[in-house]
Design a protein around this motif. Structure first.
Motif, PDB file in Angstrom:
ATOM      1  N   UNK A   1       0.855  -1.194   0.000  1.00 19.29           N
ATOM      2  CA  UNK A   1       0.000   0.000   0.000  1.00 19.29           C
ATOM      3  C   UNK A   1       0.889   1.241   0.000  1.00 19.29           C
TER       4      UNK A   1
ATOM      5  N   UNK B   1       5.596   6.296  -0.838  1.00 16.59           N
ATOM      6  CA  UNK B   1       6.047   5.104  -1.543  1.00 16.59           C
ATOM      7  C   UNK B   1       5.408   3.864  -0.938  1.00 16.59           C
ATOM      8  N   UNK B   2       5.870   2.729  -1.388  1.00 15.06           N
ATOM      9  CA  UNK B   2       5.260   1.464  -1.007  1.00 15.06           C
ATOM     10  C   UNK B   2       5.625   1.077   0.420  1.00 15.06           C
ATOM     11  N   UNK B   3       4.592   0.695   1.172  1.00 14.30           N
ATOM     12  CA  UNK B   3       4.785   0.094   2.474  1.00 14.30           C
ATOM     13  C   UNK B   3       4.416  -1.388   2.323  1.00 14.30           C
TER      14      UNK B   3
ATOM     15  N   UNK C   1      15.316   7.445   7.432  1.00 10.85           N
ATOM     16  CA  UNK C   1      13.924   7.226   7.030  1.00 10.85           C
ATOM     17  C   UNK C   1      13.056   7.068   8.268  1.00 10.85           C
TER      18      UNK C   1
ATOM     19  N   UNK D   1       9.555   5.979   9.089  1.00  9.61           N
ATOM     20  CA  UNK D   1       8.766   5.094   8.238  1.00  9.61           C
ATOM     21  C   UNK D   1       7.276   5.074   8.562  1.00  9.61           C
ATOM     22  N   UNK D   2       6.455   5.275   7.521  1.00  6.65           N
ATOM     23  CA  UNK D   2       5.024   4.947   7.572  1.00  6.65           C
ATOM     24  C   UNK D   2       4.328   5.684   8.723  1.00  6.65           C
TER      25      UNK D   2
END
Lengths: 165, 165
Positions: free
Chosen positions: A55, A143-145, B42, B44-45
């Motif tokens: 996602x 970006x893609x997780x 980074x 992340x998410x």
């Protein structure tokens, strides 16, 4: 024998020149829609998020800031997803892109964005690492997780030198 | 009789205070991962993209820049999707949020972000319109792309006045 680096001149980022490799995201022309009683323009849906088996998510990158000339030693690509870089400073950054040639990057092309521009790099497109040229070095990255191997690197035998135009 | 506006003090944005309504996106603490030979961190998410019957996309908003005190006349919500605001200047912005009370916003709360912070407003959460407090007024917005009614507005009988703390 002395090996000299090939030079790549960083050109102004232009949507047409980057087509097929990356999308240039900016407030070009008139907004698609005026909102907030006319006080805000919406430039709508400017990038194709191309995510396989995962996602889209929002991460932040905090990078060192670079200057030109820049030594380009490596390019990378992400087979499972596009990657958008959104600067959180009003400064340009360097974008290096290449077509694929039999599983490795062809001749790299370098672009320098204007303040207020972001870039969405296509899925599986060879690109240089994030290279801010000013500001805080903080970028939002869309970006893609997801799990799985999503990074391929190519190191050049002889690095390139990216120079200002 | 003179009707005076209720004042709302804009507090520093803090993830805990905003929990359940919005996510504060910033480079807090140590990065989840070091990339690019250690030159980039980074984080992340950092946001939950909550999109119903559509897909997430990247748009740009170019807004007028405001200053405090700010007259809060209206709040809105988007029943079909979260909406992330990412400033493309190194400047803070004003975020006004409210719990729902029987289909209208309850007492509004105001937050002022730091440079380098973004905010993801939850799906169907009452919020004020985009209110940059400096910089270029250009934001990347990650929200729902799709058809259908995704905007509900509530206009206050008496506007609030958002003031600096």
């Amino acid at each position: 024998m002395t090996v000299t680096s090939d030079k790549i001149t960083a050109r102004p980022a232009e949507a047409g020149a980057m087509a097929g490799l990356a999308e240039l995201i900016g407030c070009a022309g008139t907004p698609d829609k005026l909102i907030n009683k006319g006080l805000c323009g919406r430039f709508h849906d400017l990038a194709a998020l191309d995510i396989v088996d995962g996602r889209a998510g929002i991460s932040l990158f905090k990078s060192e800031v670079f200057s030109l000339p820049f030594r380009l030693e490596m390019m990378e690509r992400h087979p499972l997803g596009s990657q958008a870089f959104i600067p959180m400073s009003d400064e340009g950054f360097l974008v290096v892109l290449a077509e694929d040639e039999n599983g490795r990057p062809g001749a790299p092309r370098a672009y320098r964005t204007e303040p207020g521009q972001a870039v969405n790099i296509g899925r599986n497109v060879w690109h240089g690492v994030l290279t801010p040229l000013g500001g805080s070095g903080v970028f939002a990255v869309i970006d893609r997780i997801g799990d799985g191997a999503n990074l391929e690197e190519h190191w050049f035998d002889t690095p390139y030198e990216v120079v200002a135009d």
